[in-house]
Design an enzyme around this catalytic site. Structure first.
Site, PDB file in Angstrom:
ATOM      1  N   ASP A 124     -43.049  15.896  -5.603  1.00  0.00           N
ATOM      2  CA  ASP A 124     -42.781  15.442  -4.235  1.00  0.00           C
ATOM      3  C   ASP A 124     -43.568  16.354  -3.299  1.00  0.00           C
ATOM      4  OD1 ASP A 124     -41.507  14.517  -1.881  1.00  0.00           O
ATOM      5  OD2 ASP A 124     -39.650  14.165  -2.984  1.00  0.00           O
ATOM      6  N   ASP A 226     -44.100  12.717   1.003  1.00  0.00           N
ATOM      7  CA  ASP A 226     -42.982  12.737   1.942  1.00  0.00           C
ATOM      8  C   ASP A 226     -43.474  12.471   3.370  1.00  0.00           C
ATOM      9  OD1 ASP A 226     -40.106  13.611   2.366  1.00  0.00           O
ATOM     10  OD2 ASP A 226     -41.096  15.046   3.675  1.00  0.00           O
ATOM     11  N   GLU A 286     -43.537   7.544   1.017  1.00  0.00           N
ATOM     12  CA  GLU A 286     -42.284   7.336   1.754  1.00  0.00           C
ATOM     13  C   GLU A 286     -42.663   6.620   3.043  1.00  0.00           C
ATOM     14  OE1 GLU A 286     -40.359  10.469   3.846  1.00  0.00           O
ATOM     15  OE2 GLU A 286     -38.418   9.494   3.707  1.00  0.00           O
ATOM     16  N   HIS A 346     -32.415   9.481  -2.265  1.00  0.00           N
ATOM     17  CA  HIS A 346     -31.636  10.648  -1.835  1.00  0.00           C
ATOM     18  C   HIS A 346     -31.350  10.645  -0.328  1.00  0.00           C
ATOM     19  CE1 HIS A 346     -35.794  11.604  -0.972  1.00  0.00           C
ATOM     20  NE2 HIS A 346     -35.360  12.491  -0.105  1.00  0.00           N
ATOM     21  N   ASP A 347     -31.840   9.628   0.384  1.00  0.00           N
ATOM     22  CA  ASP A 347     -31.623   9.552   1.837  1.00  0.00           C
ATOM     23  C   ASP A 347     -30.731   8.379   2.240  1.00  0.00           C
ATOM     24  OD1 ASP A 347     -33.295  11.724   2.464  1.00  0.00           O
ATOM     25  OD2 ASP A 347     -35.080  10.458   2.512  1.00  0.00           O
TER      26      ASP A 347
HETATM   27  C1  GLC Z   1     -38.097  12.788   4.021  1.00  0.00           C
HETATM   28  C2  GLC Z   1     -37.163  13.148   2.894  1.00  0.00           C
HETATM   29  C3  GLC Z   1     -35.877  13.646   3.501  1.00  0.00           C
HETATM   30  C4  GLC Z   1     -36.180  14.867   4.350  1.00  0.00           C
HETATM   31  C5  GLC Z   1     -37.249  14.546   5.379  1.00  0.00           C
HETATM   32  C6  GLC Z   1     -37.775  15.781   6.002  1.00  0.00           C
HETATM   33  O1  GLC Z   1     -37.618  11.765   4.809  1.00  0.00           O
HETATM   34  O2  GLC Z   1     -36.958  12.045   2.070  1.00  0.00           O
HETATM   35  O3  GLC Z   1     -34.924  13.949   2.529  1.00  0.00           O
HETATM   36  O4  GLC Z   1     -35.029  15.311   4.987  1.00  0.00           O
HETATM   37  O5  GLC Z   1     -38.364  13.919   4.784  1.00  0.00           O
HETATM   38  O6  GLC Z   1     -38.557  16.474   5.074  1.00  0.00           O
END
Ligand code: GLC
Length: 562
Positions: A124, A226, A286, A346-347
């Protein structure tokens, strides 16, 4: 007497597993089109050293499980050194492993054992920002003339000490934080401890691209990128347009016109892709988009950006509705791109809790699996989905540890609930750890855990195993096109997958009532279809009707048309 599922495991599954590499070897498709990806949150997967937090040796000990399940690639959420303010998404060193998770040697060992299990490793990559403890930022904030000052976004405030503009952080409050020492503001799209990198600086760009080279040299097969939407900001710092209403943090609602989805983001994606292509690697994005036209941009005008931008529009379908899911599938199919399906991560609240009705939850879990694992495209699973893990949201604000949950409480309880420990057995702490787990295990671990579900023929886990084995071996599911069937049916999503003379019919009843589904497949013969995997008690009848129980699945091979 031998149970059906035992017979299946002993006879059919090994056969399918033997055939799988054969089917894949014959194809010219890139590996990531056939692969099933699995996101795992390293804090929560398996704890090998008894400190209540998962680690790489824990992951290594479970590679056999992942192989048997039918996983081809694991995406490990950030496992790099980090103060863990945002649980790893605040990286303080991109080229090492956080001691909490192990060492680089542990990483190498995990990777080489994963190779032996034919499982690729995806890391990641947090590109938008670092931790405020990263040496780059410590240097940057040390003085206005520091050599790394321009690696981040520093600006003077407005007269009277107000921030440079009205941009709001995703975690609440201004996106600008004043630094006493150098008397300027730094910009952070996310949390205060996550300062944004300045991608307009060529040194930043080079340093970050080199990070990917470091990990490719260690054998990773790609990255999940990310927050790729927010790498660049308007250099003139125009205020964002404010909308009526407010966010759950109390901040004004606004359109992030000047700090989200700037065209320059795509230059970085093309650079990353050039390097990825040198390593036969994949880039997963993402990619939060408002429609498929926007999503399409992430593939690149010449297919030279992300191979796998995630279609979150599919994940955010707000109810278990056949027309809504069908429309979403149609829009990505019609885009001409390769779809990437995700149900949970995870979000976001786990799909099991989002769509479950409290009565048929396991049936619904199987139904969703049957949908996104038989569609044309690449699926990305989320750990625990295969055993029907549910969310375990905090009940009180003082129990929240997610930095996103605190400012949004109680409207949004944060993300702790979907990040709980993997449920391996009904032993204390679900056998995830011998210590106190970093997040509480949901009560459902007594009924939903790997050890017990392995023994139950109709468990969610055994359904996933059968489905993944089928997906890996059936040419139509592996390579086939997608042809929607009965597109106006209010309850049933149905489609054909066709390749090399094989036709598979998938019919999914998204309603809580039994239905008689008439797919009207002439000249295909429903009556002589061979069921491959079903959860319905009844199957096809003699009159071209498929009897489908509530939330049930039918996957069958149709004989060639006469
Ligand atoms: C992305 C991740 C999330 C994180 C954010 C800031 O959205 O999936 O979990 O909090 O980035 O890094």
């Amino acid at each position: 007497m031998q149970s059906l599922s035992t017979a299946f495991r002993q006879c059919l599954l090994p056969l399918l597993c033997l055939l799988a590499p054969l089917a894949q070897a014959q194809s010219s498709a890139p590996w990531w089109k056939h692969a099933v990806f699995y996101e795992l949150y390293p804090r929560s997967f398996a704890d090998s050293n008894g400190d209540g937090v998962g680690d790489l040796n824990g992951i290594r000990s479970k590679l056999g499980y992942l192989h048997d399940l039918g996983i081809d690639a694991i995406w490990i959420s950030p496992c790099f050194p980090s103060p863990q303010k945002d649980f790893g998404y605040d990286v303080s060193n991109y080229v090492d492993i956080d001691p909490m998770y192990g060492t680089l040697a542990d990483f190498d060992r995990m990777r080489s054992e994963a190779d032996a299990q034919h499982i690729r490793i995806i890391l990641d990559f947090v590109l938008n920002h670092t931790s405020d403890q990263h040496p780059w930022f410590l240097n940057s904030r040390s003085a206005r003339d520091s050599s790394k000052r321009d690696w981040y976004i520093w600006r003077d405030g407005k007269a009277g000490g107000a921030p440079p503009n009205n941009w709001i952080s995703d975690f609440g409050g201004s996106a600008w934080t004043f630094d006493e020492k150098t008397r300027q503001f730094y910009y952070h799209y996310f949390e205060i401890a996550q300062p944004d990198l300045n991608w307009r600086n060529p040194e930043v760009r080079k340093a970050m691209l080199d990070v990917t080279r470091f990990w490719y040299a260690r054998g990773v097969a790609g990255f999940r990128l990310d927050a790729v939407d927010t790498l660049y900001e308007d250099p003139a710092l125009h205020d964002n347009p404010v909308k009526p209403g407010s966010q759950t943090t109390g901040d004004p609602d606004m359109t992030n016109l000047y700090n989200d989805k700037l065209p320059e983001n795509h230059e970085v994606l093309r650079d990353l892709r050039t390097i990825a292509d040198q390593h036969n690697a994949v880039l997963i994005g993402e990619t939060w988009t408002t429609d498929v036209a926007e999503l399409k941009e992430y593939y690149g005008a010449h297919d030279d950006e992300l191979q796998l931008p995630m279609d979150f529009l599919f994940m955010t379908v707000d109810s278990l509705s056949a027309p809504k899911f069908r429309a979403q599938i149609a829009s990505i199919e019609n885009s001409g791109e390769w779809p990437v399906f995700v149900m949970s991560n995870h979000d976001r609240t786990r799909a099991y809790s989002r769509y479950g009705d409290g009565v048929h939850n396991d049936d619904i879990a199987k139904l969703l699996a049957a949908m996104y694992l038989t569609l044309r495209g690449t699926p990305i699973m989320y750990y625990g989905e295969e055993i029907g893990m549910e969310n375990n949201d905090p009940k009180r604000k003082e129990d929240v540890i997610d930095p996103f949950g605190l400012p949004n409480w109680p409207e949004n309880k944060g993300r702790d609930g979907e990040r709980t420990p993997m449920q391996w057995s009904e032993a204390p702490n679900a056998d995830f750890t011998t210590a106190k787990p970093w997040l509480p295990v949901p009560a459902s671990y007594k009924s939903h855990n790997v050890a017990d579900e392995r023994k139950q023929p109709n468990s969610v886990l055994n359904f996933y195993k059968q489905l993944l084995a089928l997906r890996h071996t059936n040419p139509a599911l592996l390579e086939g096109d997608y042809v929607p069937v009965a597109e106006n049916d209010p309850n049933v999503i149905a489609y054909l997958r066709r390749a090399g003379g094989h036709t598979v019919l998938v019919a999914l009843n998204l309603s809580n009532a039994a239905v008689e589904f008439r797919p009207q497949l002439e000249p295909l013969q429903l009556n002589s279809a061979v069921p491959l995997l079903t959860t319905s008690s009844k199957r096809s009848t003699s009159a071209g009707v498929l009897a489908l129980g509530p939330y049930s699945v039918y996957i069958g091979e149709l004989p060639p048309a006469q």
